[in-house]
Design a protein around this motif. Structure first.
Motif, mmCIF file in Angstrom:
data_model
loop_
_atom_site.group_PDB
_atom_site.id
_atom_site.type_symbol
_atom_site.label_atom_id
_atom_site.label_comp_id
_atom_site.label_asym_id
_atom_site.label_seq_id
_atom_site.Cartn_x
_atom_site.Cartn_y
_atom_site.Cartn_z
ATOM 1 N N ARG A 78 47.451 -29.962 -59.256
ATOM 2 C CA ARG A 78 47.433 -29.544 -60.649
ATOM 3 C C ARG A 78 46.980 -28.092 -60.728
ATOM 4 N NH1 ARG A 78 43.805 -33.718 -63.881
ATOM 5 N NH2 ARG A 78 42.417 -33.098 -62.170
ATOM 6 N N GLU A 79 47.553 -27.375 -61.651
ATOM 7 C CA GLU A 79 47.166 -25.975 -61.829
ATOM 8 C C GLU A 79 45.662 -25.884 -62.097
ATOM 9 O OE1 GLU A 79 51.124 -23.976 -63.804
ATOM 10 O OE2 GLU A 79 49.890 -25.272 -65.059
ATOM 11 N N GLY A 80 45.014 -24.928 -61.415
ATOM 12 C CA GLY A 80 43.574 -24.742 -61.589
ATOM 13 C C GLY A 80 42.727 -25.600 -60.670
ATOM 14 N N ASP A 81 43.374 -26.447 -59.854
ATOM 15 C CA ASP A 81 42.624 -27.313 -58.930
ATOM 16 C C ASP A 81 41.960 -26.496 -57.820
ATOM 17 O OD1 ASP A 81 43.057 -29.702 -60.126
ATOM 18 O OD2 ASP A 81 44.536 -30.443 -58.687
ATOM 19 N N MET A 82 40.902 -27.076 -57.258
ATOM 20 C CA MET A 82 40.380 -26.592 -55.990
ATOM 21 C C MET A 82 41.213 -27.230 -54.888
ATOM 22 S SD MET A 82 37.900 -24.402 -56.106
ATOM 23 C CE MET A 82 37.255 -24.584 -54.440
ATOM 24 N N VAL A 83 41.775 -26.423 -54.018
ATOM 25 C CA VAL A 83 42.581 -26.937 -52.908
ATOM 26 C C VAL A 83 41.877 -26.591 -51.602
ATOM 27 C CG1 VAL A 83 44.746 -26.817 -54.176
ATOM 28 C CG2 VAL A 83 43.994 -24.835 -52.843
ATOM 29 N N LYS A 84 42.092 -27.427 -50.598
ATOM 30 C CA LYS A 84 41.435 -27.229 -49.307
ATOM 31 C C LYS A 84 42.398 -26.609 -48.298
ATOM 32 C CE LYS A 84 38.129 -31.020 -49.818
ATOM 33 N NZ LYS A 84 37.593 -32.271 -49.221
ATOM 34 N N GLU A 85 41.842 -25.906 -47.335
ATOM 35 C CA GLU A 85 42.658 -25.330 -46.273
ATOM 36 C C GLU A 85 43.430 -26.437 -45.561
ATOM 37 O OE1 GLU A 85 42.169 -22.650 -42.195
ATOM 38 O OE2 GLU A 85 40.431 -23.054 -43.483
ATOM 39 N N GLY A 86 44.747 -26.244 -45.393
ATOM 40 C CA GLY A 86 45.589 -27.237 -44.735
ATOM 41 C C GLY A 86 46.171 -28.277 -45.668
ATOM 42 N N GLN A 87 45.828 -28.237 -46.952
ATOM 43 C CA GLN A 87 46.350 -29.221 -47.911
ATOM 44 C C GLN A 87 47.805 -28.909 -48.259
ATOM 45 O OE1 GLN A 87 43.885 -29.768 -51.414
ATOM 46 N NE2 GLN A 87 45.636 -30.381 -52.666
ATOM 47 N N SER A 174 48.131 -25.021 -47.843
ATOM 48 C CA SER A 174 47.166 -24.011 -48.273
ATOM 49 C C SER A 174 46.553 -23.309 -47.060
ATOM 50 C CB SER A 174 46.051 -24.650 -49.106
ATOM 51 O OG SER A 174 45.076 -23.694 -49.449
ATOM 52 N N PRO A 175 46.565 -21.973 -47.044
ATOM 53 C CA PRO A 175 45.984 -21.241 -45.911
ATOM 54 C C PRO A 175 44.456 -21.112 -46.000
ATOM 55 C CG PRO A 175 46.942 -19.707 -47.463
ATOM 56 C CD PRO A 175 47.243 -21.078 -47.995
ATOM 57 N N LEU A 176 43.875 -21.463 -47.150
ATOM 58 C CA LEU A 176 42.421 -21.360 -47.297
ATOM 59 C C LEU A 176 41.943 -22.323 -48.378
ATOM 60 C CD1 LEU A 176 41.935 -19.604 -50.138
ATOM 61 C CD2 LEU A 176 42.565 -17.718 -48.664
ATOM 62 N N THR A 177 40.633 -22.495 -48.444
ATOM 63 C CA THR A 177 40.028 -23.306 -49.491
ATOM 64 C C THR A 177 39.710 -22.411 -50.677
ATOM 65 O OG1 THR A 177 39.072 -24.859 -47.912
ATOM 66 C CG2 THR A 177 38.057 -24.761 -50.087
ATOM 67 N N GLY A 178 40.181 -22.799 -51.843
ATOM 68 C CA GLY A 178 39.948 -21.978 -53.026
ATOM 69 C C GLY A 178 40.569 -22.612 -54.260
ATOM 70 N N ARG A 179 40.570 -21.841 -55.338
ATOM 71 C CA ARG A 179 41.131 -22.318 -56.599
ATOM 72 C C ARG A 179 42.551 -21.790 -56.738
ATOM 73 N NH1 ARG A 179 38.965 -24.486 -60.918
ATOM 74 N NH2 ARG A 179 36.843 -23.960 -60.257
ATOM 75 N N ILE A 180 43.477 -22.689 -57.032
ATOM 76 C CA ILE A 180 44.879 -22.304 -57.179
ATOM 77 C C ILE A 180 45.174 -22.047 -58.650
ATOM 78 C CG2 ILE A 180 45.837 -24.637 -57.425
ATOM 79 C CD1 ILE A 180 48.122 -23.627 -55.490
ATOM 80 N N GLY A 181 45.999 -21.050 -58.895
ATOM 81 C CA GLY A 181 46.311 -20.671 -60.275
ATOM 82 C C GLY A 181 47.554 -21.378 -60.809
ATOM 83 N N ARG A 182 48.219 -20.741 -61.755
ATOM 84 C CA ARG A 182 49.379 -21.328 -62.410
ATOM 85 C C ARG A 182 50.606 -21.289 -61.509
ATOM 86 N NH1 ARG A 182 50.920 -20.644 -68.383
ATOM 87 N NH2 ARG A 182 51.941 -22.541 -67.640
ATOM 88 N N LEU A 183 51.479 -22.256 -61.728
ATOM 89 C CA LEU A 183 52.757 -22.307 -61.017
ATOM 90 C C LEU A 183 53.730 -21.309 -61.630
ATOM 91 C CD1 LEU A 183 53.311 -26.143 -60.635
ATOM 92 C CD2 LEU A 183 52.960 -24.517 -58.800
ATOM 93 N N ILE A 201 46.134 -18.374 -54.644
ATOM 94 C CA ILE A 201 44.891 -19.088 -54.340
ATOM 95 C C ILE A 201 43.787 -18.056 -54.161
ATOM 96 C CG2 ILE A 201 43.706 -20.680 -52.771
ATOM 97 C CD1 ILE A 201 46.451 -21.718 -51.946
ATOM 98 N N THR A 202 42.674 -18.268 -54.835
ATOM 99 C CA THR A 202 41.541 -17.361 -54.767
ATOM 100 C C THR A 202 40.332 -18.086 -54.186
ATOM 101 O OG1 THR A 202 42.326 -16.170 -56.724
ATOM 102 C CG2 THR A 202 40.032 -15.849 -56.100
ATOM 103 N N GLN A 203 39.758 -17.518 -53.131
ATOM 104 C CA GLN A 203 38.551 -18.107 -52.554
ATOM 105 C C GLN A 203 37.372 -17.833 -53.481
ATOM 106 O OE1 GLN A 203 37.708 -16.778 -48.580
ATOM 107 N NE2 GLN A 203 35.668 -17.683 -48.555
ATOM 108 N N VAL A 204 36.592 -18.876 -53.780
ATOM 109 C CA VAL A 204 35.451 -18.725 -54.685
ATOM 110 C C VAL A 204 34.118 -19.103 -54.047
ATOM 111 C CG1 VAL A 204 36.817 -19.011 -56.794
ATOM 112 C CG2 VAL A 204 35.897 -21.034 -55.640
ATOM 113 N N ASP A 205 34.132 -19.637 -52.849
ATOM 114 C CA ASP A 205 32.887 -20.004 -52.173
ATOM 115 C C ASP A 205 33.048 -19.841 -50.662
ATOM 116 O OD1 ASP A 205 30.346 -20.945 -51.657
ATOM 117 O OD2 ASP A 205 30.967 -23.056 -51.679
#
Length: 372
Positions: A78-87, A174-183, A201-205
């Protein structure tokens, strides 16, 4: 009654002696040492704290670009989700790419069969040539065919590798863990490598906070980048006015001072597990120095500056004025920290500097000796 008139006769020699005495007294008055206000240098904790405006920045930011053409079948988030590296994020129609892989594998198998036959034929021709049953030209032709087929096999293997890569790119992870934006595209759209990025995707932590430190602070407090990394104590106050609960560390500093502002950009890294810090946000960076220790300090008014640098007037044991160059650090209230050039207990002129000069003798007056 007739008034009595008194006549005074002033002799030239006596008048000259009188003037000489008066001038001598004036000169003695001028030679009296000036009174100046002084104090003893004290020792203070070299507590250093500076505040700088900061800007929150992501450490990593990735745009997801399609590498192959095809219909976008699915977006698994879903847009705005936190996604994990490799997802898994996107699926692109892969029918043609599977077929390309199978075709490349089939071609390799065909060539391997042909190579086996060509190798056997070459070995047979070579044996026959040794007993003069065939010509040397036939041997060389069989060897040439074998080498050509081996080259074709290498080309087919390269084609298989490319086909497998294309097939792999129909699944985007996903190449990194972060928050994904709009499609950018919804499912069903035909996309190509020249299409716009599918999402960002933007890394936030963890996260960066960038702030400018003045060149003066950088040099006087730390001196070099290694000291800044090892001895900087960092905290931030977020936009709401709250103190951020996580401490920071220096991640890096810029490799040049900005000529227009005489500042050096520094990036501090903070853990951001609750995502209180968002890229693009603002924060106030509170910078202090670990284990600063004690050092000499004097009232601010004692420190003078000229083209040669900072200096103070110190009194020796005969109350003679000595100009002393000093290196200054931070301030604490009305006290100036002196990082070098002054020792605790030395007597320093803090007022009346205009009355004296180096080499002159003065009358020191301490503040508690002044009339109330």
């Amino acid at each position: 009654m007739t008034p009595r008139i008194h006549r005074f006769i002033i002799y030239p020699a006596a008048f000259a002696a009188f003037l000489s005495l008066a001038q001598g007294q004036n000169q003695d008055i001028k030679k009296l040492p000036s009174k100046v206000l002084v104090e003893k240098a004290v020792s203070l904790e070299n507590e250093v704290e500076r505040k700088y405006p900061g800007r929150v920045e992501s450490i990593n930011k990735v745009t997801i670009q399609p590498r192959v053409s095809g219909t976008l079948l699915a977006a698994t988030f879903r847009e705005g989700d936190m996604v994990k590296e490799g997802q898994l994020l996107f699926e692109i129609e892969d029918t043609r790419y599977k077929a390309s892989v199978q075709a490349a594998e089939a071609k390799i198998k065909q060539l391997e069969i042909k190579i086996d036959y060509a190798k056997t034929n070459y070995e047979r021709q070579d044996r026959l040539a040794k007993i003069k049953a065939v010509s040397q030209d036939q041997v060389e032709n069989s060897l040439s065919l074998l080498k050509e087929l081996e080259a074709q096999l290498l080309q087919a293997q390269a084609e298989l590798t490319l086909a497998q890569e294309d097939l792999k790119y129909t699944r985007i992870y996903s190449p990194l863990t972060g928050r994904i934006g709009r499609l950018t595209y919804s499912t069903g759209n035909y996309i190509t490598p020249s299409s716009q990025p599918l999402a960002t995707i933007t890394q936030v932590d963890p996260i960066y906070v960038r702030f400018p430190i003045s060149e003066k602070d950088f040099l006087s407090l730390f001196g070099n980048d290694e000291e800044l990394r090892n001895r900087a104590d960092l905290g931030i106050v977020i936009a709401s006015g709250q103190i951020y609960p996580e401490p920071g560390t220096i991640a890096m500093s810029d490799n040049e001072v900005k000529s227009g502002t005489d500042t050096l950009n520094v990036w501090a890294q903070f853990a951001n597990p609750r995502q209180m810090l968002q890229p693009g946000g603002i924060a106030t960076v509170v910078l202090s120095k670990k284990n600063a220790g004690k050092t000499a300090a004097i009232t601010l008014s004692a420190v003078q500056h000229d083209t040669q640098g900072s200096y103070i007037y110190v009194l020796d044991d005969k109350n003679t004025v000595v100009r002393r160059p000093v290196a200054i650090g931070s301030t604490s209230g009305n006290k100036q920290i002196i990082t070098s050039g002054l020792q605790e207990g030395e007597t320093v002129i803090i007022d009346g500097l205009h009355k004296t000069r180096p080499g002159a003798t003065v009358v020191p007056v301490f503040r508690d000796e002044l009339p109330q």
